[in-house]
Design an enzyme around this catalytic site. Structure first.
Site, short mmCIF file in Angstrom:
data_model
loop_
_atom_site.label_atom_id
_atom_site.label_comp_id
_atom_site.label_asym_id
_atom_site.label_seq_id
_atom_site.Cartn_x
_atom_site.Cartn_y
_atom_site.Cartn_z
N CYS A 52 2.21 4.81 2.29
CA CYS A 52 1.26 4.30 1.33
C CYS A 52 0.41 3.18 1.94
O CYS A 52 0.60 2.00 1.64
CB CYS A 52 1.93 3.79 0.05
SG CYS A 52 0.69 3.45 -1.21
N CYS B 31 -4.14 7.97 -3.41
CA CYS B 31 -3.63 6.61 -3.42
C CYS B 31 -4.23 5.87 -4.62
O CYS B 31 -5.43 5.58 -4.63
CB CYS B 31 -4.05 5.93 -2.11
SG CYS B 31 -3.38 4.28 -1.94
#
Ligand code: UQ1
Length: 448
Positions: free
Chosen positions: A190, A369
């Site tokens: 991430c 994201c």
């Protein structure tokens, strides 16, 4: 053919005047899954559902007792969600129809279709999925481990399940000085998270009327703020409007927590090093493929990632090995949404391979994201291997919105626990197609 034959393998060790027997189990299965994280669990659910009546067809090797929904860690660090809401017992998330070996792999023997575990057991497979994720290498930054342990050092990180719950406390303790947020010189799971926590901290300090006393610096090893231009432009605007100073190609190399000093290196001019005094330091640790994978060059690329075809997710050399998630060589952004998309491709290709068919389904590198920029605001980045936006909803997702924040905070965790981990969520592709048809129809109506 026999699956999961527990052949006890007696090895007798004689020591002086007594004999001690050590039992090593031998297991066999159709599909072996290494890792019970997001990728492993999702694939175990899909496959064990397929093999309903043969419970031992799928074996999962995973040493941990707890399974974390890691995308929540940013919100835990920002004081918005509890750590408790991000975790469940492994036994409750792994499918009951799969067999769980609570152990870790120590050896891969791909030419014999066998892995060995730390207990000395052997597991024989017909097909193997490697889903080992990324390992965090805290010790690679001198001073980091000590800094995290020292309650007065004001060093924290949302990246560890044992460090994330300390982050919000340290944000609250910061009243002035320089707050630094870092992004390491390695791959990162991430990659948006290191800046999300900076935005949440900035928002907190502003709401507490402390903002004017605190300098906020985001030091990243990358040459850009985000890999996709559309979202990078939006994020630069966020940083500029909120006075967050971004330094690219700037890598944290040492922490002297007693003095509250952090040392950074300019990656383009390595001879240039800066020492900065900080009042708050959020560290994203260096990461990489797990050491045990790196030690088996026979199945990895140069960098130690499982060497798979980026489209089919099948191993480049062993056609009964596949990879999913962060431990593979695929050049996508390492996010949970990427794993959702990969799971559909991997399931189809593995099934086709087992049936002797040509494997054709291709992963396009989709990753997403949700870039939380404040409580109630989020930019939902979605893109593919070409770093082109690939948005699901018929709105401009490059804009900060409450709707996408709501998805991040409430909807995605629900989707994860109740659908993805049960093998019933393979990414938003279908949703995107439906929305694009509606959008096209609307455009036609307007035209006519
Ligand atoms: C997604 O599928 C997913 O997996 C559950 C996430 O994990 C946390 C995500 O953050 C996102 C954005 C997706 C993509 C889903 C939609 C509806 C855009």
């Amino acid at each position: 053919m026999m699956y999961s034959t527990l052949r006890s393998n007696l090895s007798l060790i004689s020591k002086a005047n007594f004999q001690q027997s050590v039992k090593h189990a031998h297991h066999a299965c159709k599909v072996l899954i290494i890792g019970g994280g997001t990728g492993g669990c999702t694939m175990a659910a899909k496959l064990s559902k397929k093999f309903q009546n043969a419970p031992d067809h799928v074996i999962v090797i995973e040493p941990q007792d707890i399974h974390y929904y890691q995308p929540l860690f940013t919100l835990v660090g920002g004081g918005i969600k509890s750590l408790k809401s991000s975790k469940k017992h492994m036994k409750d998330v792994l499918p009951q129809k799969a067999q769980w070996l609570k152990d870790s792999v120590t050896k891969f023997k791909p030419d014999e279709n066998i892995v060995m575990t730390s207990n000395g057991d052997t597991v024989e497979y017909q097909q193997m999925i490697v889903a080992m994720g990324l390992e965090l290498f805290w010790e690679q930054i001198p001073g980091l481990v000590d800094g995290l342990k020292n309650p007065k050092a004001q060093v924290c990180s949302i990246y560890g399940s044992d460090t994330v719950s300390g982050v919000f406390e340290k944000i609250k303790l910061t009243k002035e000085g320089t707050a630094i947020f870092t992004f390491p010189n390695s791959c990162v799971k991430c990659p948006g998270a290191p800046q999300k926590i900076a935005y949440l901290s900035e928002d907190y300090w502003r709401r507490k009327k402390l903002r004017d006393n605190i300098n906020i610096v985001y030091n990243t090893s990358l040459p850009v703020l985000f890999g996709v231009k559309k979202y990078a432009d939006a994020l630069w605007e966020v940083c500029n409007s909120r006075n967050i100073k971004v330094n690219c190609r700037t890598n944290l190399i040492e922490i002297r927590s007693d003095e509250r000093e952090a040392v950074f290196q300019n990656l383009d001019k390595p001879e240039i090093k800066h020492t900065i005094e900080y009042s708050f330091l959020h560290v994203t640790p260096p990461m990489g493929p797990p050491k045990v994978l790196q030690q088996h060059k026979i199945i990895t690329n140069e960098a130690g990632f499982l060497d798979v075809n980026p489209k089919t997710l099948q191993h480049n050399k062993y056609n009964n090995i596949y990879g999913i998630g962060d431990c593979t060589s695929t050049p996508n952004s390492k996010t949970m949404a990427a794993i959702a998309s990969q799971s559909k491709v991997l399931y189809k290709n593995l099934m086709d391979n087992c049936a002797g068919k040509e494997i054709k389904m291709a992963y396009n590198g989709y990753a997403s994201c949700p870039l939380v920029t404040a409580p109630g605001k989020c930019i939902l980045a979605e893109f593919d291997y070409n770093l082109q936006p690939c948005e699901t909803f018929p709105v401009n997702q490059g804009k900060e919105m409450y709707f996408t924040y709501f998805l991040k905070k409430h909807f995605f965790p629900l989707l994860y626990w109740n659908f993805m981990l049960k093998g019933n969520w393979s990414g938003p592709e279908m949703l995107r197609k439906i929305f694009s048809i509606i959008k096209k129809k609307d455009a036609e109506v307007v035209k006519n």
